[in-house]
Scaffold this active site. Sequence first.
Site, short mmCIF file in Angstrom:
data_model
loop_
_atom_site.label_atom_id
_atom_site.label_comp_id
_atom_site.label_asym_id
_atom_site.label_seq_id
_atom_site.Cartn_x
_atom_site.Cartn_y
_atom_site.Cartn_z
N HIS A 1 0.38 -70.71 -17.76
CA HIS A 1 1.68 -70.48 -18.17
C HIS A 1 1.99 -72.03 -18.91
O HIS A 1 1.28 -72.76 -18.93
CB HIS A 1 2.81 -70.09 -17.30
CG HIS A 1 2.82 -71.01 -16.18
ND1 HIS A 1 3.05 -72.46 -16.09
CD2 HIS A 1 2.40 -70.63 -14.72
CE1 HIS A 1 2.77 -72.82 -15.04
NE2 HIS A 1 2.58 -71.84 -13.78
N HIS B 1 1.10 -75.21 -17.01
CA HIS B 1 -0.15 -75.49 -16.95
C HIS B 1 -0.58 -76.34 -18.67
O HIS B 1 -1.13 -77.32 -18.60
CB HIS B 1 -1.23 -74.36 -16.75
CG HIS B 1 -1.11 -73.90 -15.64
ND1 HIS B 1 -0.60 -72.34 -15.45
CD2 HIS B 1 -1.72 -74.19 -14.60
CE1 HIS B 1 -0.77 -72.11 -14.16
NE2 HIS B 1 -1.26 -73.27 -13.42
P1 AMP Z 1 -2.06 -73.97 -10.04
O1 AMP Z 1 -2.80 -73.03 -11.17
O2 AMP Z 1 -0.82 -73.51 -9.61
O3 AMP Z 1 -3.03 -74.67 -8.86
O4 AMP Z 1 -1.38 -75.39 -10.87
C1 AMP Z 1 -2.54 -76.22 -11.64
C2 AMP Z 1 -1.81 -77.43 -12.05
O5 AMP Z 1 -0.80 -77.14 -12.93
C3 AMP Z 1 -1.22 -78.27 -10.97
O6 AMP Z 1 -1.26 -79.77 -11.10
C4 AMP Z 1 0.29 -77.88 -10.95
O7 AMP Z 1 1.14 -78.73 -10.35
C5 AMP Z 1 0.44 -77.70 -12.45
N1 AMP Z 1 1.90 -76.93 -12.62
C6 AMP Z 1 2.12 -75.61 -11.94
N2 AMP Z 1 3.17 -75.20 -12.70
C7 AMP Z 1 3.79 -76.05 -13.25
C8 AMP Z 1 4.83 -76.56 -13.89
N3 AMP Z 1 5.85 -75.35 -13.87
N4 AMP Z 1 5.17 -77.55 -14.54
C9 AMP Z 1 4.24 -78.44 -14.52
N5 AMP Z 1 3.10 -78.58 -13.90
C10 AMP Z 1 2.70 -77.52 -13.45
#
Ligand code: AMP
Length: 300
Positions: A48, A51
């Site tokens: 999203h 990411h």
């Molecule tokens: P995930 O796929 O949930 O493991 O997230 C991958 C990376 O994206 C991690 O470093 C998360 O902290 C970052 N991330 C997820 N959601 C957000 C958001 N809303 N804003 C900024 N970074 C995000």
Amino acid sequence: MTSNRLRRGVEDRGLVRCRAVAELRAQVAGWRSRGLTTGYVPTMGALHEGHMALVHSALEQCDRCIVSIFVNPLQFDRASDLKSYPRDPAQDERRLRKSGADLLFEPDSEEMYPDGFSTGVMVAGVSEGLCGAYRPGHFGGVATVVCKLLLQALPDFAYFGEKDYQQLLVVRRMVRDLDLPVSIRSVATVREGDGLALSSRNRALSPRQRATAPALYRVLSRVAGALAEGREEAAPWLAWGRQELDAAGFDKIDYLELRAAEDLKPLARADRPARVLAAAWLGTTRLIDNLPVPMQSRES
Ligand code: AMP
């Protein structure tokens, strides 16, 4: 393709996909031999705009951007959560192609955890409490997979979101403690217009739950504002915040806490850089979020 290549002034643009560590290493080695810098964005997919903010930072700050998609079984404390974790590979690929990212690394579990895999990375201190208290083994799983991902690619920079603030500190601590030659960069949380932090898990919310969800951000904002500059004791505000979340319709609150921004030590008041962090449930969906406590120096 040509215009992309011309725009960046290099000749091998376009999204390369690979599943094997050896291919990933060969790609990065090729870039390094040409003096190009690399930024790495580890994800679990269902990408999203949160990411993509990490991807855009990496593209702006580095010559090449790697994105990994790996739903890491080691960091799930509930089998049902792993099974129902959203996956959207076609949309992920489209987004990454459009962004100009250079390499998509999609290992399978056998590539990451071959038969007999038996090593783990454990980060004490910042892993304890908050999500660490409610998700046993979670940060061990995160530290282990991030350690592997970084050692596989050895990028110059790796990008993590402040949305997962405790995870960011766990990764920073691990990188420092293990002398991993990678600089960790953080990116501010991307939110919906109503304040809800973007998360792959938001897809699982019913319309009613989605309407309740922004209360988490509203409560964090009110509490962080009230505790600004260490003016007030945290405890009454945290109790107020829990009541508000409860009244808004959250089914369960795991925690709402004030912690030191640097090392997540508990604080009675925000008398140093601090964050308010929360985790709460809507049905079977667990949402987390956090905000810094404003610290601007008081005018005399
Ligand atoms: P995930 O796929 O949930 O493991 O997230 C991958 C990376 O994206 C991690 O470093 C998360 O902290 C970052 N991330 C997820 N959601 C957000 C958001 N809303 N804003 C900024 N970074 C995000």
